[in-house]
Enzyme design. Structure first.
Site, mmCIF file in Angstrom:
data_model
loop_
_atom_site.group_PDB
_atom_site.id
_atom_site.type_symbol
_atom_site.label_atom_id
_atom_site.label_comp_id
_atom_site.label_asym_id
_atom_site.label_seq_id
_atom_site.Cartn_x
_atom_site.Cartn_y
_atom_site.Cartn_z
ATOM 1 N N HIS A 187 4.736 0.192 0.704
ATOM 2 C CA HIS A 187 5.191 -0.655 1.808
ATOM 3 C C HIS A 187 4.186 -1.761 2.092
ATOM 4 O O HIS A 187 3.022 -1.692 1.684
ATOM 5 C CB HIS A 187 5.415 0.177 3.075
ATOM 6 C CG HIS A 187 4.180 0.896 3.544
ATOM 7 N ND1 HIS A 187 3.793 2.108 2.997
ATOM 8 C CD2 HIS A 187 3.233 0.599 4.469
ATOM 9 C CE1 HIS A 187 2.673 2.507 3.578
ATOM 10 N NE2 HIS A 187 2.292 1.601 4.472
ATOM 11 N N GLN A 200 0.810 -1.218 0.000
ATOM 12 C CA GLN A 200 0.000 0.000 0.000
ATOM 13 C C GLN A 200 0.835 1.254 0.000
ATOM 14 O O GLN A 200 2.050 1.225 0.193
ATOM 15 C CB GLN A 200 -0.891 -0.001 1.244
ATOM 16 C CG GLN A 200 -0.120 -0.199 2.537
ATOM 17 C CD GLN A 200 -1.054 -0.332 3.737
ATOM 18 O OE1 GLN A 200 -1.138 0.568 4.542
ATOM 19 N NE2 GLN A 200 -1.762 -1.441 3.832
ATOM 20 N N HIS A 245 0.212 5.635 1.124
ATOM 21 C CA HIS A 245 -0.712 6.612 1.698
ATOM 22 C C HIS A 245 -0.514 7.967 1.034
ATOM 23 O O HIS A 245 0.618 8.358 0.777
ATOM 24 C CB HIS A 245 -0.489 6.726 3.208
ATOM 25 C CG HIS A 245 -0.568 5.412 3.906
ATOM 26 N ND1 HIS A 245 -1.706 4.651 3.907
ATOM 27 C CD2 HIS A 245 0.359 4.702 4.584
ATOM 28 C CE1 HIS A 245 -1.483 3.534 4.569
ATOM 29 N NE2 HIS A 245 -0.237 3.533 4.991
HETATM 30 ZN ZN LIG Z 1 0.543 1.694 5.668
#
Ligand SMILES: [Zn+2]
Length: 397
Positions: A248, A96, A98
């Site tokens: 990550h 993922q 962010h």
């Molecule tokens: Zn994360």
């Protein structure tokens, strides 16, 4: 005051008594009944709406307790800006990334059902047990060598795309990774089958992780991200900081995690959930860095607190202190933030006292909420055994 964390049972959690979440939660709550084959994935400590902690003595939600008097409890903020967690991982979490604040606001405006809040979500993870993670792109030369050394990947991605990493750096890597993420299922399957055959008897860490991921998430494109991302083996106490736009995944082990209050995740693999490929590809930072450079080192807080190690990310929302006391230290001062803080005891026993609070006897598993009116100095006395605790607070250092 003492609080009880909120326990999550996501599928990827370690089972029953083997979970660090269970080990800690049981010691903090004698009424907690453990089910053997149930996953215990996360322990949340904070006032987040999706799982607020409870005041131990009354059972009241920490969120409603705080809302009664934000001024004296958290220094006038509307709510805690951070969430502290323990994670216990049996099966990889999704790869993922962010968004930063600006992108989070844009995504939330455009797709409020997928991106539910307008906040960024930087995270820090500190290993409690040997911990395995994927973090950031590898250096370009390393990715280039990895991809070139496997015919299966050359066939999937195309040699001209792979060569772009050498000639065009970050732009080339973006082209190559985009090619991976947009490949059709049949081509990905063929590539994974070929690599699986090759890695059958390979005892490298990469091959081992590839096999594990392939068993847990058959034919997921995420297993091919292993050749692009740094595989980081962390010892207890090691930490990584996940800034915005850095890809990550947590793969295995137990850790402390602290983050800004947000749920904004763009997924790239190892998940049955929605993968927002276009936003993912345009958001990532493709610079790459060495695995060793990804370890996030703490500093000693100051000369009066020689056993307090400060993990200070470059954002305001949170910082984490690790307090680790040598056995000859019998009393020690803990610093509280003017916005309050949360302390989780990992080992040892002690008494905790300060102005405006009752003295608490704390031990492994104890979770303590220190309101802003307590302190700024709080004392640990009668310290026994090797005392270690983590403290999360607003980053006003
Ligand atoms: Zn994360």
């Amino acid at each position: 005051m003492e609080i009880l964390g909120d326990i999550k049972n996501y599928d990827w959690g370690k089972l029953g008594e083997s979970s660090e979440v269970v080990k800690l939660a049981k010691l903090n709550d004698s009424s907690f009944v453990v089910e053997n084959n149930k996953p215990y994935s996360e322990l949340w400590m904070g006032d987040h709406v999706s799982g607020p902690s409870k005041v131990k003595s009354t059972g009241e939600s920490l969120a409603s307790f705080i809302q009664k008097d934000c001024e004296s409890i958290i220094g006038g903020q509307p709510k805690l800006p951070f969430l502290l967690k323990v994670l216990s991982i049996r099966k990889a979490l999704s790869i993922q990334v962010h968004p930063n604040k600006e992108e989070a606001e844009r995504l939330h405006r455009l797709y409020p059902d997928v991106y539910k809040d307008p906040n960024h979500k930087p995270e820090i993870a500190i290993a409690l047990t040997p911990f395995l993670a994927l973090c950031d792109f590898r250096p370009h030369a390393e990715i280039y060598a990895q991809l070139k050394s496997h015919n299966e990947l050359v066939e999937l991605l195309g040699i001209s795309n792979i060569d772009l990493i050498k000639t065009n750096g970050a732009e080339g890597l973006k082209t190559c990774y985009s090619k991976l993420m947009k490949s059709d299922d049949a081509s990905i399957r063929k590539c994974i089958d070929g690599l699986a055959e090759k890695f059958k008897n390979d005892d490298s860490k990469l091959a081992e992780v590839f096999r594990t991921i392939q068993a847990d998430f058959p034919y997921d494109v995420g297993s091919l991200s292993l050749f692009f991302l740094n595989l980081i083996e962390m010892k207890p106490g090691d930490s990584i900081y996940l800034a915005a736009k850095i890809p990550h995944a947590y793969l295995f082990g137990d850790c402390i995690e602290c983050m800004s209050c947000s749920d904004n995740v763009v997924r790239a693999g190892l998940t049955p959930k929605f993968k927002d490929v276009e936003n993912l590809l345009s958001m990532l930072i493709y610079d790459g860095s060495k695995a060793d450079d990804k370890l996030f080192k703490p500093t000693v807080l100051d000369a009066s607190h020689p056993h307090t190690y400060l993990f200070k990310p470059p954002i305001d929302d949170f910082a984490v202190c690790k307090i680790e006391l040598p056995s000859d230290v019998n009393d020690y001062e803990v610093v509280n933030s003017k916005f309050g803080s949360i302390v989780l005891v990992i080992s040892g026993n002690a008494k905790l006292s300060g102005s405006g609070m009752e003295t608490l006897e704390i031990h492994r598993g104890s979770v303590i909420f220190l309101a802003s009116k307590v302190g700024p100095k709080v004392s640990l006395t009668d310290i026994e055994d090797d005392f270690i605790c983590y403290q999360a607070m607003f980053n006003n250092f």
